[in-house]
Motif scaffolding. Structure first.
Motif, PDB file in Angstrom:
ATOM      1  N   ALA A  24      58.464  61.964  55.986  1.00 43.60           N
ATOM      2  CA  ALA A  24      59.006  60.602  56.000  1.00 43.60           C
ATOM      3  C   ALA A  24      59.253  60.177  57.436  1.00 43.60           C
ATOM      4  O   ALA A  24      59.542  60.999  58.300  1.00 43.60           O
ATOM      5  CB  ALA A  24      60.307  60.537  55.200  1.00 43.60           C
ATOM      6  N   ILE A  25      59.152  58.862  57.661  1.00 47.89           N
ATOM      7  CA  ILE A  25      59.408  58.269  58.972  1.00 47.89           C
ATOM      8  C   ILE A  25      60.411  57.145  58.791  1.00 47.89           C
ATOM      9  O   ILE A  25      60.298  56.345  57.867  1.00 47.89           O
ATOM     10  CB  ILE A  25      58.102  57.728  59.600  1.00 47.89           C
ATOM     11  CG1 ILE A  25      57.166  58.895  59.927  1.00 47.89           C
ATOM     12  CG2 ILE A  25      58.393  56.914  60.856  1.00 47.89           C
ATOM     13  CD1 ILE A  25      55.796  58.474  60.380  1.00 47.89           C
ATOM     14  N   GLU A  26      61.395  57.094  59.666  1.00 45.85           N
ATOM     15  CA  GLU A  26      62.425  56.054  59.613  1.00 45.85           C
ATOM     16  C   GLU A  26      62.783  55.634  61.033  1.00 45.85           C
ATOM     17  O   GLU A  26      62.593  56.383  61.989  1.00 45.85           O
ATOM     18  CB  GLU A  26      63.685  56.564  58.907  1.00 45.85           C
ATOM     19  CG  GLU A  26      63.547  56.825  57.420  1.00 45.85           C
ATOM     20  CD  GLU A  26      63.493  55.545  56.590  1.00 45.85           C
ATOM     21  OE1 GLU A  26      63.791  54.471  57.143  1.00 45.85           O
ATOM     22  OE2 GLU A  26      63.151  55.633  55.394  1.00 45.85           O
ATOM     23  N   PRO A  30      69.049  58.064  58.062  1.00 41.21           N
ATOM     24  CA  PRO A  30      68.934  59.502  58.270  1.00 41.21           C
ATOM     25  C   PRO A  30      67.999  60.138  57.244  1.00 41.21           C
ATOM     26  O   PRO A  30      67.819  59.635  56.137  1.00 41.21           O
ATOM     27  CB  PRO A  30      70.367  60.006  58.071  1.00 41.21           C
ATOM     28  CG  PRO A  30      71.240  58.817  58.261  1.00 41.21           C
ATOM     29  CD  PRO A  30      70.436  57.653  57.768  1.00 41.21           C
ATOM     30  N   LEU A  31      67.419  61.265  57.638  1.00 46.21           N
ATOM     31  CA  LEU A  31      66.558  62.045  56.759  1.00 46.21           C
ATOM     32  C   LEU A  31      67.187  63.413  56.560  1.00 46.21           C
ATOM     33  O   LEU A  31      67.852  63.943  57.461  1.00 46.21           O
ATOM     34  CB  LEU A  31      65.170  62.197  57.373  1.00 46.21           C
ATOM     35  CG  LEU A  31      64.405  60.889  57.627  1.00 46.21           C
ATOM     36  CD1 LEU A  31      63.151  61.150  58.456  1.00 46.21           C
ATOM     37  CD2 LEU A  31      64.041  60.222  56.310  1.00 46.21           C
ATOM     38  N   SER A  32      66.987  63.993  55.386  1.00 47.18           N
ATOM     39  CA  SER A  32      67.566  65.302  55.112  1.00 47.18           C
ATOM     40  C   SER A  32      66.601  66.135  54.281  1.00 47.18           C
ATOM     41  O   SER A  32      65.731  65.602  53.586  1.00 47.18           O
ATOM     42  CB  SER A  32      68.897  65.164  54.364  1.00 47.18           C
ATOM     43  OG  SER A  32      68.694  64.580  53.087  1.00 47.18           O
ATOM     44  N   THR A  33      66.772  67.451  54.360  1.00 50.18           N
ATOM     45  CA  THR A  33      66.000  68.350  53.516  1.00 50.18           C
ATOM     46  C   THR A  33      66.715  69.685  53.431  1.00 50.18           C
ATOM     47  O   THR A  33      67.562  70.005  54.272  1.00 50.18           O
ATOM     48  CB  THR A  33      64.558  68.516  54.053  1.00 50.18           C
ATOM     49  OG1 THR A  33      63.718  69.022  53.015  1.00 50.18           O
ATOM     50  CG2 THR A  33      64.497  69.424  55.272  1.00 50.18           C
ATOM     51  N   ILE A  50      62.488  55.792  66.887  1.00 51.94           N
ATOM     52  CA  ILE A  50      61.820  56.095  65.627  1.00 51.94           C
ATOM     53  C   ILE A  50      61.582  57.591  65.542  1.00 51.94           C
ATOM     54  O   ILE A  50      61.354  58.265  66.551  1.00 51.94           O
ATOM     55  CB  ILE A  50      60.490  55.315  65.502  1.00 51.94           C
ATOM     56  CG1 ILE A  50      59.907  55.459  64.102  1.00 51.94           C
ATOM     57  CG2 ILE A  50      59.482  55.776  66.556  1.00 51.94           C
ATOM     58  CD1 ILE A  50      58.744  54.530  63.858  1.00 51.94           C
ATOM     59  N   GLY A  51      61.673  58.133  64.330  1.00 50.96           N
ATOM     60  CA  GLY A  51      61.464  59.559  64.151  1.00 50.96           C
ATOM     61  C   GLY A  51      61.058  59.880  62.732  1.00 50.96           C
ATOM     62  O   GLY A  51      61.115  59.033  61.837  1.00 50.96           O
ATOM     63  N   GLY A  52      60.629  61.114  62.530  1.00 47.89           N
ATOM     64  CA  GLY A  52      60.214  61.533  61.203  1.00 47.89           C
ATOM     65  C   GLY A  52      60.501  63.001  60.986  1.00 47.89           C
ATOM     66  O   GLY A  52      60.798  63.758  61.928  1.00 47.89           O
ATOM     67  N   ALA A  81      49.824  64.406  59.730  1.00 48.29           N
ATOM     68  CA  ALA A  81      50.263  63.190  59.051  1.00 48.29           C
ATOM     69  C   ALA A  81      51.524  62.629  59.690  1.00 48.29           C
ATOM     70  O   ALA A  81      51.655  61.413  59.889  1.00 48.29           O
ATOM     71  CB  ALA A  81      50.503  63.479  57.566  1.00 48.29           C
ATOM     72  N   LEU A  82      52.472  63.504  60.035  1.00 50.25           N
ATOM     73  CA  LEU A  82      53.708  63.057  60.665  1.00 50.25           C
ATOM     74  C   LEU A  82      53.430  62.453  62.037  1.00 50.25           C
ATOM     75  O   LEU A  82      53.925  61.356  62.356  1.00 50.25           O
ATOM     76  CB  LEU A  82      54.689  64.225  60.791  1.00 50.25           C
ATOM     77  CG  LEU A  82      56.036  63.920  61.434  1.00 50.25           C
ATOM     78  CD1 LEU A  82      56.795  62.860  60.644  1.00 50.25           C
ATOM     79  CD2 LEU A  82      56.882  65.193  61.554  1.00 50.25           C
TER      80      LEU A  82
END
Length: 200
Positions: A24-26, A30-33, A50-52, A81-82
């Motif tokens: 994912a890119i945002e 925030p991103l989490s896993t 921007i980050g992913g 892909a990222l």
């Protein structure tokens, strides 16, 4: 809205979860896993804001032209892909930095012989070095699962190591199911390839 001032509990609650085999890119959210033997790479251009983040279990997966295997399940395709997704959104490769996490040994059946966690960690380091993207922080290997929170707006990342718990038990089930899905797809790919062989 900016999230950098929030407590990690609030960041986690408001984050977008990235599942195994996904990325994912945002710009802001925030991103989490949650990681076991898998590895997640956070990649970002701080200047562009921007980050992913991605999440993969195997370094690479050989494909044939007729393969049905989802390419993003493997690290080599997931990383490409990222990177390409970030560049398409305005990130600049010379300014990209990365942070990477995971490769823990929490599923013995995946660790024995295959040593998937170490292979994933080595792959992430090697891929980033080959692409000239600095790995500025990492937390690899060990007997832990990890919860990762990533703020794409400034590149901050939080890594929480976890010992056996309900969350880890859930993670083991999810990664085992993920590994089984990979095995099924590889088997199906082989069967599909065999069907296409013509004898003369």
């Amino acid at each position: 809205m900016t999230y950098a001032h929030l407590h990690s509990r609030d960041i986690e609650r408001l984050s977008r979860s990235v599942a195994p085999g996904a990325w994912a890119i945002e710009a802001v959210q925030p991103l989490s896993t949650l990681l076991g033997s898998c590895v997640a790479v956070c990649m970002y251009d701080k200047g562009a804001g921007i980050g992913g983040l991605n999440h993969f279990m195997l370094p690479n997966l050989q494909r044939t032209p007729h393969s049905e295997v989802d390419a993003l399940l493997a690290g080599d395709y997931c990383m490409e892909a990222l990177l390409n997704g970030l560049l398409a959104k305005g990130a600049r490769k010379p300014l990209l930095e990365a942070k990477a996490f995971g490769g823990g040994t929490i599923i013995e059946s995946l660790a024995q012989g295959m040593n998937i966690g170490r292979r994933n960690a080595d792959f992430a380091r090697d891929w980033l070095a080959r692409e000239g993207i600095p790995l500025v922080a990492s937390d690899f290997l060990g007997p832990w699962s990890r919860k990762i929170l990533f703020l794409p707006e400034n590149g901050d990342a939080y890594c929480r190591r976890m010992v056996t718990s309900m969350a880890t038990s859930s993670l083991i089930k999810r990664e085992t199911a993920y590994a089984d899905a990979l095995a099924r797809q590889i088997t199906q790919r082989g069967a599909s390839t065999e069907k296409k062989i013509e004898l003369f």
